[in-house]
Design a protein around this motif. Structure first.
Motif, PDB file in Angstrom:
ATOM      1  N   UNK A 212       0.840  -1.207   0.000  1.00 48.45           N
ATOM      2  CA  UNK A 212       0.000   0.000   0.000  1.00 48.45           C
ATOM      3  C   UNK A 212       0.873   1.254   0.000  1.00 48.45           C
ATOM      4  N   UNK A 213       1.915   1.265   0.810  1.00 48.87           N
ATOM      5  CA  UNK A 213       2.830   2.415   0.836  1.00 48.87           C
ATOM      6  C   UNK A 213       3.495   2.599  -0.523  1.00 48.87           C
ATOM      7  N   UNK A 214       3.823   1.496  -1.173  1.00 44.37           N
ATOM      8  CA  UNK A 214       4.464   1.563  -2.478  1.00 44.37           C
ATOM      9  C   UNK A 214       3.561   2.119  -3.573  1.00 44.37           C
ATOM     10  N   UNK A 215       2.257   2.076  -3.358  1.00 43.18           N
ATOM     11  CA  UNK A 215       1.309   2.619  -4.336  1.00 43.18           C
ATOM     12  C   UNK A 215       1.023   4.104  -4.111  1.00 43.18           C
ATOM     13  N   UNK A 216       1.549   4.686  -3.037  1.00 40.34           N
ATOM     14  CA  UNK A 216       1.343   6.123  -2.815  1.00 40.34           C
ATOM     15  C   UNK A 216       2.021   6.910  -3.928  1.00 40.34           C
ATOM     16  N   UNK A 217       1.416   8.025  -4.335  1.00 41.28           N
ATOM     17  CA  UNK A 217       2.065   8.867  -5.353  1.00 41.28           C
ATOM     18  C   UNK A 217       3.416   9.372  -4.846  1.00 41.28           C
ATOM     19  N   UNK A 218       4.326   9.626  -5.783  1.00 39.80           N
ATOM     20  CA  UNK A 218       5.695   9.995  -5.430  1.00 39.80           C
ATOM     21  C   UNK A 218       5.819  11.169  -4.469  1.00 39.80           C
ATOM     22  N   UNK A 219       5.076  12.245  -4.603  1.00 40.31           N
ATOM     23  CA  UNK A 219       5.307  13.321  -3.624  1.00 40.31           C
ATOM     24  C   UNK A 219       5.148  12.834  -2.181  1.00 40.31           C
ATOM     25  N   UNK A 220       4.306  11.832  -1.958  1.00 40.94           N
ATOM     26  CA  UNK A 220       4.131  11.292  -0.610  1.00 40.94           C
ATOM     27  C   UNK A 220       5.231  10.299  -0.284  1.00 40.94           C
ATOM     28  N   UNK A 221       5.496   9.367  -1.208  1.00 41.39           N
ATOM     29  CA  UNK A 221       6.513   8.332  -0.949  1.00 41.39           C
ATOM     30  C   UNK A 221       7.857   8.936  -0.587  1.00 41.39           C
ATOM     31  N   UNK A 222       8.203  10.050  -1.224  1.00 43.27           N
ATOM     32  CA  UNK A 222       9.527  10.630  -0.984  1.00 43.27           C
ATOM     33  C   UNK A 222       9.675  11.180   0.433  1.00 43.27           C
ATOM     34  N   UNK A 223       8.572  11.331   1.165  1.00 43.07           N
ATOM     35  CA  UNK A 223       8.633  11.827   2.543  1.00 43.07           C
ATOM     36  C   UNK A 223       8.448  10.714   3.571  1.00 43.07           C
ATOM     37  N   UNK A 224       8.566   9.474   3.150  1.00 41.18           N
ATOM     38  CA  UNK A 224       8.354   8.349   4.069  1.00 41.18           C
ATOM     39  C   UNK A 224       9.643   7.631   4.457  1.00 41.18           C
ATOM     40  N   UNK A 225      10.776   8.148   4.001  1.00 37.28           N
ATOM     41  CA  UNK A 225      12.044   7.442   4.210  1.00 37.28           C
ATOM     42  C   UNK A 225      12.346   7.178   5.680  1.00 37.28           C
ATOM     43  N   UNK A 226      11.857   8.027   6.586  1.00 38.61           N
ATOM     44  CA  UNK A 226      12.194   7.848   8.002  1.00 38.61           C
ATOM     45  C   UNK A 226      11.024   7.307   8.819  1.00 38.61           C
ATOM     46  N   UNK A 227       9.893   6.981   8.173  1.00 37.57           N
ATOM     47  CA  UNK A 227       8.746   6.429   8.890  1.00 37.57           C
ATOM     48  C   UNK A 227       8.965   4.928   9.098  1.00 37.57           C
ATOM     49  N   UNK A 228       8.781   4.493  10.341  1.00 39.42           N
ATOM     50  CA  UNK A 228       8.993   3.095  10.696  1.00 39.42           C
ATOM     51  C   UNK A 228       7.627   2.421  10.833  1.00 39.42           C
ATOM     52  N   UNK A 229       7.475   1.254  10.218  1.00 36.54           N
ATOM     53  CA  UNK A 229       6.232   0.487  10.268  1.00 36.54           C
ATOM     54  C   UNK A 229       6.393  -0.667  11.248  1.00 36.54           C
ATOM     55  N   UNK A 230       5.422  -0.803  12.144  1.00 41.24           N
ATOM     56  CA  UNK A 230       5.388  -1.919  13.083  1.00 41.24           C
ATOM     57  C   UNK A 230       4.058  -2.638  12.928  1.00 41.24           C
ATOM     58  N   UNK A 231       4.084  -3.949  12.996  1.00 45.75           N
ATOM     59  CA  UNK A 231       2.855  -4.740  13.058  1.00 45.75           C
ATOM     60  C   UNK A 231       2.915  -5.484  14.390  1.00 45.75           C
ATOM     61  N   UNK A 232       1.909  -5.224  15.222  1.00 46.37           N
ATOM     62  CA  UNK A 232       1.835  -5.840  16.541  1.00 46.37           C
ATOM     63  C   UNK A 232       0.484  -6.515  16.688  1.00 46.37           C
ATOM     64  N   UNK A 233       0.362  -7.389  17.659  1.00 43.93           N
ATOM     65  CA  UNK A 233      -0.912  -8.072  17.866  1.00 43.93           C
ATOM     66  C   UNK A 233      -1.995  -7.086  18.304  1.00 43.93           C
ATOM     67  N   UNK A 234      -1.713  -6.272  19.316  1.00 43.80           N
ATOM     68  CA  UNK A 234      -2.639  -5.276  19.854  1.00 43.80           C
ATOM     69  C   UNK A 234      -1.844  -4.051  20.275  1.00 43.80           C
ATOM     70  N   UNK A 235      -2.536  -2.918  20.419  1.00 50.29           N
ATOM     71  CA  UNK A 235      -1.935  -1.747  21.053  1.00 50.29           C
ATOM     72  C   UNK A 235      -1.711  -2.086  22.523  1.00 50.29           C
TER      73      UNK A 235
END
Length: 135
Positions: A24-47
């Motif tokens: 999904x992140x890879x399908x974002x238009x380039x102006x958005x993708x270029x600002x995601x280099x430092x965003x960290x993605x976590x997948x957890x069971x629950x908050x």
């Protein structure tokens, strides 16, 4: 996630959820993708309990995703942690089963919503972005 249209035998793993989120992140238009280099993605069971308490959420199944960090354009502060997007696997799977929405569509919706916070987008802007990513 399944072969030949058969339902999966087991619930999607964290790695499978992460793969759908990264797609999904890879399908974002380039102006958005270029600002995601430092965003960290976590997948957890629950908050965790602290997050749920801070947000006033009693049911751990009530939170599917969370953005933490400074939105793009806000000046960074010394000691800031990188911005993060947390996806919560069990609530996502519950919503998937309850709504019948395809899992990739549901994860795209949550990812775009959380990334929208990174950019300071309104709900309407998030919907427009989600429509762009989904088409």
């Amino acid at each position: 996630m399944s072969d030949h249209g058969q339902p999966p035998l087991f619930p999607p793993t964290r790695a499978e959820i992460e793969s759908l989120a990264l797609a999904a992140l890879g399908r974002l238009p380039d102006p958005f993708r270029s600002h995601l280099f430092n965003v960290v993605l976590f997948v957890e069971e629950f908050a965790d309990d602290q997050v749920l308490k801070e947000m006033g959420i009693d049911d751990p199944f009530g939170l599917t995703g969370l953005y933490s960090g400074r939105p793009v354009g806000e000046p960074a502060q010394t000691g800031d942690s990188p911005p993060t997007v947390h996806l919560f696997r069990r609530p996502l799977l519950d919503e998937w089963v309850e709504t019948g929405v395809p899992l990739d569509v549901l994860i795209t919706h949550v990812v775009v919503h959380e990334i929208g916070h990174h950019f300071g987008l309104s709900d309407l802007d998030m919907q427009v972005l989600e429509d762009m990513v989904s088409s």
